[in-house]
Design a protein around this motif. Structure first.
Motif, PDB file in Angstrom:
ATOM      1  N   LYS A 190     -31.431  10.906   2.894  1.00 19.95           N
ATOM      2  CA  LYS A 190     -30.330  10.091   2.373  1.00 19.95           C
ATOM      3  C   LYS A 190     -29.039  10.889   2.341  1.00 19.95           C
ATOM      4  O   LYS A 190     -29.063  12.111   2.166  1.00 19.95           O
ATOM      5  CB  LYS A 190     -30.670   9.603   0.958  1.00 19.95           C
ATOM      6  N   TYR A 199     -23.440   5.294  17.373  1.00 20.52           N
ATOM      7  CA  TYR A 199     -22.356   6.058  16.823  1.00 20.52           C
ATOM      8  C   TYR A 199     -22.261   7.419  17.507  1.00 20.52           C
ATOM      9  O   TYR A 199     -23.121   8.276  17.356  1.00 20.52           O
ATOM     10  CB  TYR A 199     -22.599   6.254  15.330  1.00 20.52           C
ATOM     11  N   ARG A 234     -16.884   5.316   2.858  1.00 19.59           N
ATOM     12  CA  ARG A 234     -18.057   4.486   2.551  1.00 19.59           C
ATOM     13  C   ARG A 234     -18.314   3.444   3.639  1.00 19.59           C
ATOM     14  O   ARG A 234     -19.451   3.113   3.951  1.00 19.59           O
ATOM     15  CB  ARG A 234     -17.844   3.797   1.192  1.00 19.59           C
ATOM     16  N   SER A 235     -17.230   2.964   4.233  1.00 19.29           N
ATOM     17  CA  SER A 235     -17.396   1.940   5.274  1.00 19.29           C
ATOM     18  C   SER A 235     -18.054   2.496   6.537  1.00 19.29           C
ATOM     19  O   SER A 235     -18.549   1.743   7.358  1.00 19.29           O
ATOM     20  CB  SER A 235     -16.033   1.332   5.625  1.00 19.29           C
ATOM     21  N   ASN A 290     -28.351  -5.225  14.622  1.00 18.26           N
ATOM     22  CA  ASN A 290     -29.469  -4.781  13.799  1.00 18.26           C
ATOM     23  C   ASN A 290     -30.804  -4.852  14.528  1.00 18.26           C
ATOM     24  O   ASN A 290     -31.670  -4.012  14.326  1.00 18.26           O
ATOM     25  CB  ASN A 290     -29.560  -5.642  12.528  1.00 18.26           C
ATOM     26  N   THR A 303     -20.492  -1.371  18.522  1.00 17.10           N
ATOM     27  CA  THR A 303     -21.550  -1.378  17.526  1.00 17.10           C
ATOM     28  C   THR A 303     -22.837  -1.900  18.141  1.00 17.10           C
ATOM     29  O   THR A 303     -22.859  -2.480  19.227  1.00 17.10           O
ATOM     30  CB  THR A 303     -21.176  -2.240  16.315  1.00 17.10           C
ATOM     31  N   GLN A 358     -31.063  -1.860  16.743  1.00 15.36           N
ATOM     32  CA  GLN A 358     -31.193  -0.693  15.876  1.00 15.36           C
ATOM     33  C   GLN A 358     -32.632  -0.556  15.333  1.00 15.36           C
ATOM     34  O   GLN A 358     -33.222   0.519  15.381  1.00 15.36           O
ATOM     35  CB  GLN A 358     -30.200  -0.807  14.713  1.00 15.36           C
ATOM     36  N   MET A 417     -20.549   4.747   6.439  1.00 12.05           N
ATOM     37  CA  MET A 417     -21.861   5.322   6.109  1.00 12.05           C
ATOM     38  C   MET A 417     -22.997   4.736   6.950  1.00 12.05           C
ATOM     39  O   MET A 417     -23.903   5.449   7.369  1.00 12.05           O
ATOM     40  CB  MET A 417     -22.173   5.114   4.618  1.00 12.05           C
ATOM     41  N   GLU A 418     -22.920   3.419   7.163  1.00  6.19           N
ATOM     42  CA  GLU A 418     -24.008   2.792   7.902  1.00  6.19           C
ATOM     43  C   GLU A 418     -24.040   3.245   9.357  1.00  6.19           C
ATOM     44  O   GLU A 418     -25.105   3.424   9.940  1.00  6.19           O
ATOM     45  CB  GLU A 418     -23.897   1.271   7.822  1.00  6.19           C
ATOM     46  N   GLN A 419     -22.855   3.435   9.894  1.00  3.75           N
ATOM     47  CA  GLN A 419     -22.737   3.845  11.297  1.00  3.75           C
ATOM     48  C   GLN A 419     -23.419   5.169  11.581  1.00  3.75           C
ATOM     49  O   GLN A 419     -23.868   5.419  12.695  1.00  3.75           O
ATOM     50  CB  GLN A 419     -21.256   3.989  11.637  1.00  3.75           C
ATOM     51  N   TRP A 423     -26.152   6.169  10.821  1.00  6.52           N
ATOM     52  CA  TRP A 423     -27.574   6.030  11.154  1.00  6.52           C
ATOM     53  C   TRP A 423     -27.822   5.238  12.424  1.00  6.52           C
ATOM     54  O   TRP A 423     -28.975   5.031  12.814  1.00  6.52           O
ATOM     55  CB  TRP A 423     -28.318   5.367   9.981  1.00  6.52           C
ATOM     56  N   THR A 424     -26.775   4.740  13.051  1.00  2.43           N
ATOM     57  CA  THR A 424     -27.000   3.933  14.249  1.00  2.43           C
ATOM     58  C   THR A 424     -27.036   4.809  15.493  1.00  2.43           C
ATOM     59  O   THR A 424     -26.446   5.889  15.532  1.00  2.43           O
ATOM     60  CB  THR A 424     -25.927   2.851  14.432  1.00  2.43           C
TER      61      THR A 424
END
Ligand code: W6P
Length: 426
Positions: A400, A357, A346-347, A204, A201, A207, A349-351, A353-354
């Motif tokens: 989105k 990933y 859902r877990s 932030n 990962t 990122q 989802m944030e990845q 945008w990184t």
């Protein structure tokens, strides 16, 4: 040293954003005089933006700001910074000639406010008075005063004006080319950083840095691209630089659909590629950069196609179609891309945008890699989605994703119609 001081000095000045509307109004039938003013603006603004980037690269975490790839990127920014601040200033004689020609046109004389500019060579020492600092665009009367048309007969201007414009474009072309490999070079640095930290990962801080950095790059390249295009003799109908004032959404989206389906069928060697339905008001037009729009839709469609094909397998007789809906609002034009590819947990989802990933292998980032026998993955490189969101945000839009795990994904691409949004500048 001296260079470090110069960069620190320029980085203290705020960056000046330009809106899509300003770019268009400025670039409509530009005379050599207008192009010269645009050149002056860029001559002022680009070193400031580049200096901000150098300072940010320096302030990355220790083991990242010393990565060879990060140092290579920094070197590009420093080289371009140097070339710009060493580029000759417009002589007072030329400036006076442009001013005279402009005034002679009966447009009303524009006051050229004195600059307290970071680049001393750009200060107008002959002027006096107003030394206001906070409006960093004050030395660009043409941008400040929302009147952009300098109808000047070319013959009224000395040949040096056109010569200056030409040589400035040459300098910009060199800079633009130099920065072509920035995204892949920095991506390589991130891979190395990830290996070093033995992590999958990205924190932030890094990122956000990358978001700012790539967003800034989009803006710099947009401004440079406009200046280069506006200086070309040949002009396409409805185009101001790379901006199309009547971008036909249905046409651009259909083009992206055709390209994405072709790539997908080729990649998976499909007998029948998933259908993509387009629902779009046929004559809907707006002001935008068609290449940006194509890029974003193409990216979304590749993700959807991959999800659908991987869920149903590459030998399925048929697939649930992907649906593209274009909605025409007053504020936004929103494009929804819906697939039934099973969605994203859902877990995760944030990845999405990184910049870390990557579901696919990353041989493209390996300099030793032979591109000729490499099959680019269809999607999931880790950069397509975050970069597409930055393209959307650059002109005041957004991107989105809503996932229905177990069913599919909806992507919402909002594009601002108002076009008064200034460039977001981190
Ligand atoms: C997915 C994952 C994704 C990302 C972006 C756009 C569409 C989709 N569909 O399954």
């Amino acid at each position: 040293k001296e260079l470090a001081n110069k960069i620190a000095h320029f980085a203290r000045f705020p960056q000046t954003g330009v809106s899509l509307r300003q770019m268009v109004e400025f670039g409509q039938n530009p005379s050599q005089g207008t192009l010269l003013r645009a050149a002056q603006f860029l001559h002022d603004e680009l070193p400031i933006r580049l200096a901000h980037r150098v300072v940010e690269l320096d302030s990355l975490p220790d083991n990242l700001n010393q990565m060879p790839s990060v140092l290579r990127v920094k070197r590009m920014y420093i080289d371009s910074f140097n070339e710009l601040i060493n580029f000759p200033k417009v002589t007072e004689r030329i400036r006076e000639a442009v001013r005279e020609a402009t005034t002679a046109q009966g447009e009303g004389r524009r006051k050229h406010l004195p600059g307290n500019h970071p680049n001393p060579s750009l200060n107008d020492s002959s002027a006096s008075g107003n030394n206001a600092r906070n409006s960093s665009s004050h030395w660009i009367p043409s941008i400040q005063h929302r009147s952009y048309h300098y109808e000047v007969k070319p013959t009224e201007l000395p040949v040096e004006v056109a010569e200056y414009n030409r040589s400035f474009v040459k300098a910009l072309e060199k800079i633009k080319r130099r920065h072509d490999p920035v995204v892949t070079t920095l991506a390589q640095g991130v891979v190395e950083y990830k290996q070093l930290l033995k992590t999958k990962t990205i924190d932030n801080h890094v990122q956000h840095f990358l978001d700012r950095f790539y967003l800034s790059r989009i803006g710099i390249r947009m401004l440079i691209g406009q200046q280069i295009e506006l200086n070309q003799q040949q002009r396409l109908k409805d185009y101001v630089g790379v901006i199309c004032t009547h971008t036909k959404i249905a046409d651009v989206v259909q083009e992206a659909i055709d390209n994405a389906r072709f790539i997908c069928g080729d990649y998976y060697m499909l007998m029948n590629t998933p259908e993509i339905e387009l629902h779009c008001p046929k004559h809907l037009e707006f002001m935008y950069v068609p290449s940006h729009l194509h890029h974003m839709i193409f990216e979304l469609l590749k993700n959807s196609l991959r999800a659908v094909v991987e869920l149903y397998g590459d030998e399925a007789d048929s697939y649930p179609p992907i649906k593209v809906v274009v909605a025409e609002g007053n504020e936004d034009i929103t494009i929804k891309v819906s697939d039934e590819g099973g969605g994203i947990p859902r877990s995760a989802m944030e990845q999405v945008w990184t910049y870390m990933y990557t579901t696919a292998q990353t041989p493209m980032l390996d300099p030793e890699f032979d591109k000729s026998d490499f099959k680019a993955p269809l999607a999931g490189f880790g950069y397509g989605l975050p970069l597409s969101r930055l393209y959307a945000r650059y002109f005041g839009g957004d991107l989105k994703l809503i996932s229905l795990e177990g069913y599919g994904t909806d992507a919402y691409l909002h594009l601002s119609r108002l076009s008064d949004n200034e460039e977001p500048l981190a």
